[in-house]
Design an enzyme around this catalytic site. Structure first.
Site, short mmCIF file in Angstrom:
data_model
loop_
_atom_site.label_atom_id
_atom_site.label_comp_id
_atom_site.label_asym_id
_atom_site.label_seq_id
_atom_site.Cartn_x
_atom_site.Cartn_y
_atom_site.Cartn_z
N GLU A 121 127.83 41.50 62.47
CA GLU A 121 126.58 41.50 61.68
C GLU A 121 125.80 40.48 62.48
O GLU A 121 124.64 40.36 62.59
CB GLU A 121 126.86 41.14 60.38
CG GLU A 121 127.46 42.20 59.69
CD GLU A 121 127.73 41.72 57.86
OE1 GLU A 121 127.15 42.40 57.33
OE2 GLU A 121 128.56 41.02 57.85
N GLU A 141 134.88 45.90 56.73
CA GLU A 141 134.95 45.22 55.42
C GLU A 141 135.35 46.28 54.22
O GLU A 141 136.12 45.81 53.28
CB GLU A 141 133.51 44.94 54.90
CG GLU A 141 133.07 43.49 55.49
CD GLU A 141 132.87 43.53 56.86
OE1 GLU A 141 132.25 42.63 57.50
OE2 GLU A 141 132.88 44.59 57.47
#
Length: 264
Positions: A121, A141
């Site tokens: 990210e 995730e």
């Protein structure tokens, strides 16, 4: 060139003229983003955007990984102490990914190693990404019960929706070569050339008219989601057409010399 300064969080800051190099230096934790490291990163990015002397930033990491994401050991220790967990967008401080995206100074990510979870990210938030062959990128995730809020929003804007959804929902990694094919990496170079390539590119950016560069980044970032007629009327920051640098740039071009930018 200033002497590199290392913070207790593991962030190394070095100023090279108009270029700022930010290095994540927690190799024993695969450069995991602790709370302190995130705070120092945000502080340095805000300073670079406000000071007027920094014209480009290179973000990189020491060791075998660029960044492994949030510090899961730190999160677990807080869980064991019974501390309330706040998602990244619900904290008193700003999300580091948001700050990277909104920093008016262009940021080049030098990915010498794997960039996964929050590390991916972080790379996604940068403007340009240079990577080494064979590194892994992805958002695992879903496999550990986290959320990847930033990646869930940004990744489908960068690559085809079906590919983004497969990455998000399976948590599978992709190789640098696959990432480059989809436009997530600008270039793949040998590992030892990643940082030099990023530095060279950032120096070229820093050598251009600073008002023009900032205007272009802010317009591109803020205008990408707007209808064309609205994007064309964005007026972000000083107008380069009305700047002293515009007159200097034209004069230098016609006189076949290097321009002397004043940032005004």
């Amino acid at each position: 060139m200033s002497e590199p300064q290392r913070y207790e969080s593991g962030l190394i800051v070095e100023n090279r003229g108009h270029l700022r190099v930010l290095t994540l230096d927690r190799p024993e934790r695969r450069n995991a983003l602790s709370s302190e490291l995130q705070a120092d990163l945000v502080d340095q990015l805000l300073d670079a955007g406000e000071g007027g002397t920094v014209r480009a930033i290179v973000l990189t990491g020491n060791g075998p990984a660029f960044c492994a994401g949030f510090d899961l050991k730190e999160i677990r220790e807080k869980d064991e102490r019974g501390e309330r967990f706040r998602p990244p967008m619900n904290r008193p401080g700003r999300s580091v990914f948001e700050v990277v995206t909104e920093t008016p100074v262009p940021i080049v990510a030098a990915l010498q190693g794997h960039a996964v979870a929050g590390g991916f990210e972080l790379a996604l938030a940068c403007d340009i990404r240079i990577g080494a062959p064979g590194i892994k990128l992805g958002l695992p995730e879903a496999t550990i019960g986290m959320g990847a809020n930033f990646g869930s929003v940004v990744l489908p804007k960068r690559i085809p929706m079906g590919i983004a959804m497969e990455m998000l929902l399976t948590g599978d990694y992709v190789s640098a070569e696959e990432a480059a094919r989809w436009g997530l990496l600008n270039r793949i170079v040998e590992q030892e050339a990643v940082l030099p390539t990023a530095l060279e590119l950032a120096e070229r950016i820093a050598g251009n008219a600073p008002i023009s560069v900032r205007r272009m980044k802010e317009t591109a970032v803020k205008g990408v989601e707007l209808p064309l007629w609205q994007a064309l009327r964005l007026d972000v920051g000083p107008n380069p057409y009305l700047s002293e640098d515009r007159a200097e740039g034209i004069a230098a071009y016609l006189e076949k010399r290097r321009p002397e930018w004043r940032g005004r």
